[in-house]
Write a protein that holds these residues in place. Structure first.
Motif, PDB file in Angstrom:
ATOM      1  N   LEU A   1       0.942  -0.967  -0.080  1.00 26.87           N
ATOM      2  CA  LEU A   1      -0.304  -0.356   0.396  1.00 26.87           C
ATOM      3  C   LEU A   1       0.700   1.301  -0.464  1.00 26.87           C
ATOM      4  N   TYR A   2       0.947   2.432  -0.917  1.00 27.47           N
ATOM      5  CA  TYR A   2       1.551   3.970  -1.174  1.00 27.47           C
ATOM      6  C   TYR A   2       0.903   4.355  -1.117  1.00 27.47           C
ATOM      7  N   ASP A   3       1.548   5.796  -1.378  1.00 22.91           N
ATOM      8  CA  ASP A   3       0.501   7.034  -0.983  1.00 22.91           C
ATOM      9  C   ASP A   3       2.064   8.169  -1.794  1.00 22.91           C
ATOM     10  N   ALA A   4       1.771   7.903  -3.019  1.00 22.08           N
ATOM     11  CA  ALA A   4       2.401   8.433  -4.249  1.00 22.08           C
ATOM     12  C   ALA A   4       2.510   9.990  -4.397  1.00 22.08           C
ATOM     13  N   ASP A   5       1.728  10.804  -3.900  1.00 23.12           N
ATOM     14  CA  ASP A   5       1.710  11.836  -3.403  1.00 23.12           C
ATOM     15  C   ASP A   5       2.671  12.087  -1.964  1.00 23.12           C
ATOM     16  N   ARG A   6       3.268  11.630  -0.685  1.00 23.61           N
ATOM     17  CA  ARG A   6       3.231  11.391   0.015  1.00 23.61           C
ATOM     18  C   ARG A   6       4.744  11.194   0.452  1.00 23.61           C
TER      19      ARG A   6
ATOM     20  N   GLU B   1       3.381   3.553   9.115  1.00 23.85           N
ATOM     21  CA  GLU B   1       3.363   4.324   8.017  1.00 23.85           C
ATOM     22  C   GLU B   1       4.555   4.885   8.080  1.00 23.85           C
ATOM     23  N   LEU B   2       5.457   4.552   6.840  1.00 32.56           N
ATOM     24  CA  LEU B   2       6.619   5.377   6.385  1.00 32.56           C
ATOM     25  C   LEU B   2       6.633   5.643   4.965  1.00 32.56           C
ATOM     26  N   LEU B   3       7.899   6.818   5.605  1.00 32.45           N
ATOM     27  CA  LEU B   3       8.459   7.038   4.193  1.00 32.45           C
ATOM     28  C   LEU B   3       8.920   6.222   3.336  1.00 32.45           C
ATOM     29  N   PHE B   4       8.470   6.861   2.191  1.00 30.08           N
ATOM     30  CA  PHE B   4       9.771   5.226   1.345  1.00 30.08           C
ATOM     31  C   PHE B   4      10.530   5.490   1.208  1.00 30.08           C
ATOM     32  N   THR B   5      11.771   6.019   1.302  1.00 32.05           N
ATOM     33  CA  THR B   5      12.980   6.314   1.897  1.00 32.05           C
ATOM     34  C   THR B   5      13.394   5.866   2.739  1.00 32.05           C
ATOM     35  N   GLU B   6      13.012   6.229   4.423  1.00 33.83           N
ATOM     36  CA  GLU B   6      12.736   5.129   5.178  1.00 33.83           C
ATOM     37  C   GLU B   6      13.122   3.473   4.988  1.00 33.83           C
TER      38      GLU B   6
ATOM     39  N   THR C   1       8.696  -8.849   1.279  1.00 29.23           N
ATOM     40  CA  THR C   1       8.770  -6.456   2.032  1.00 29.23           C
ATOM     41  C   THR C   1      10.011  -6.588   1.001  1.00 29.23           C
ATOM     42  N   VAL C   2      10.936  -6.998   0.715  1.00 30.90           N
ATOM     43  CA  VAL C   2      11.805  -6.312  -0.091  1.00 30.90           C
ATOM     44  C   VAL C   2      12.028  -6.606  -1.129  1.00 30.90           C
ATOM     45  N   MET C   3      11.159  -7.156  -1.790  1.00 32.90           N
ATOM     46  CA  MET C   3      11.146  -7.897  -3.268  1.00 32.90           C
ATOM     47  C   MET C   3       9.992  -6.400  -3.968  1.00 32.90           C
ATOM     48  N   LEU C   4       8.944  -6.188  -3.391  1.00 32.79           N
ATOM     49  CA  LEU C   4       8.113  -5.324  -3.488  1.00 32.79           C
ATOM     50  C   LEU C   4       8.248  -4.068  -3.443  1.00 32.79           C
ATOM     51  N   LEU C   5       8.693  -3.491  -1.935  1.00 28.42           N
ATOM     52  CA  LEU C   5       9.930  -2.359  -2.195  1.00 28.42           C
ATOM     53  C   LEU C   5      10.881  -1.802  -3.409  1.00 28.42           C
ATOM     54  N   GLN C   6      11.706  -2.724  -3.665  1.00 27.85           N
ATOM     55  CA  GLN C   6      12.521  -2.415  -4.942  1.00 27.85           C
ATOM     56  C   GLN C   6      11.581  -2.771  -6.055  1.00 27.85           C
ATOM     57  N   TRP C   7      10.705  -3.063  -6.327  1.00 23.98           N
ATOM     58  CA  TRP C   7       9.561  -2.991  -7.157  1.00 23.98           C
ATOM     59  C   TRP C   7       9.070  -2.514  -6.869  1.00 23.98           C
ATOM     60  N   ALA C   8       8.548  -0.789  -6.065  1.00 22.19           N
ATOM     61  CA  ALA C   8       7.744   0.419  -6.397  1.00 22.19           C
ATOM     62  C   ALA C   8       9.558   1.416  -6.442  1.00 22.19           C
ATOM     63  N   ALA C   9      10.955   0.684  -6.884  1.00 17.36           N
ATOM     64  CA  ALA C   9      11.534   2.038  -6.724  1.00 17.36           C
ATOM     65  C   ALA C   9      12.085   1.248  -8.114  1.00 17.36           C
ATOM     66  N   LEU C  10      11.546   0.489  -8.574  1.00 15.65           N
ATOM     67  CA  LEU C  10      12.513   0.183 -10.019  1.00 15.65           C
ATOM     68  C   LEU C  10      11.275   0.190 -11.154  1.00 15.65           C
ATOM     69  N   ASP C  11       9.996   0.043 -10.928  1.00 18.27           N
ATOM     70  CA  ASP C  11       9.291   0.051 -11.462  1.00 18.27           C
ATOM     71  C   ASP C  11       7.564   0.243 -11.544  1.00 18.27           C
ATOM     72  N   GLY C  12       7.662   0.488 -10.103  1.00 24.70           N
ATOM     73  CA  GLY C  12       5.723   1.269  -9.608  1.00 24.70           C
ATOM     74  C   GLY C  12       6.101   2.743  -8.830  1.00 24.70           C
TER      75      GLY C  12
END
Length: 219
Positions: free
Chosen positions: A76-81, A183-188, A203-214
């Motif tokens: 679950l992500y908030d792209a604006d925040r 709730e964490l900042l994506f960078t955190e 969790t690692v896989m989804l966070l890496q996906w979010a950084a690379l393609d998400g």
């Protein structure tokens, strides 16, 4: 008479020893026997099979497989925040295998339990985080531990915000769940991956996906 084979086990299942016997997709593999070692809740089987190696010779092999059903997980992500919503809960297997306190930071997840992947992950997201998401975005489907566990895990992502917050979350108390929502900042979150504080594979896989393609990829 054996529970799970001739008579129903605690989940009403029979014939658990027939699983996999009729597989024909790989001519290099001939399954000869399936033994149920445990079916207390999930199913542990020992399968005997003949395997033809690349040089042509056959050998008899045995493997144990743990069948807990398939599952789903969601970021679950908030792209604006630029935030993500994660959970923290106690995981005994991690605790007994070196994790300091067994409290893992994870994406919301759960077993399908007879539902389709989308329906299941919407249920789990609501139960664990208190957010009711719309149609989640499929990311990928993978085998998480193919050497011994049969589970396929369906990965999803979806936005969250004030409009999706419909309950407190925390899991289902009747099922022994005691889940904290983070709730964490994506960078955190990425920093926690680098430090090893996030040590859960999905969790690692989804966070890496979010950084690379998400939603947090560089545009």
């Amino acid at each position: 008479m054996t529970a799970g084979i001739d008579t129903p086990d605690r989940r009403g299942r029979t014939g658990l020893d027939r699983h996999g016997r009729d597989l024909t997709g790989n001519p290099q593999v001939r399954i000869t026997d399936v033994e149920v070692l445990s079916c207390d809740w999930y199913v542990l089987r020992k399968t005997t099979f003949d395997y033809r190696h690349s040089d042509g010779h056959w050998s008899r092999e045995q493997r144990e497989t743990y069948d807990r059903g398939d599952g789903a997980t969601i970021l679950l992500y908030d792209a604006d925040r630029r935030t993500v919503l994660l959970t923290r809960q106690f995981r005994l297997p991690a605790y007994v295998n070196g994790h300091p306190d067994g409290m893992l930071v994870e994406t919301a997840a759960g077993l399908l339990d007879g539902d389709g992947p989308e329906e299941a992950i919407r249920r789990e997201a609501a139960e664990e985080t208190g957010h009711t998401v719309g149609t989640p975005e499929p990311v990928f489907t993978v085998y998480m531990s193919p050497g011994s566990v049969t589970e396929r895990l369906h990965f999803f992502a979806a936005p969250y915000g004030p409009a999706t917050a419909t309950a407190e979350g925390g899991g289902v108390a009747a099922e022994g769940e005691d889940i904290a929502v983070l709730e964490l900042l994506f960078t955190e979150a990425l920093d926690l991956v680098r430090s090893g504080e996030i040590a859960d594979a999905k969790t690692v896989m989804l966070l890496q996906w979010a950084a690379l393609d998400g939603p947090f990829r560089h545009r």
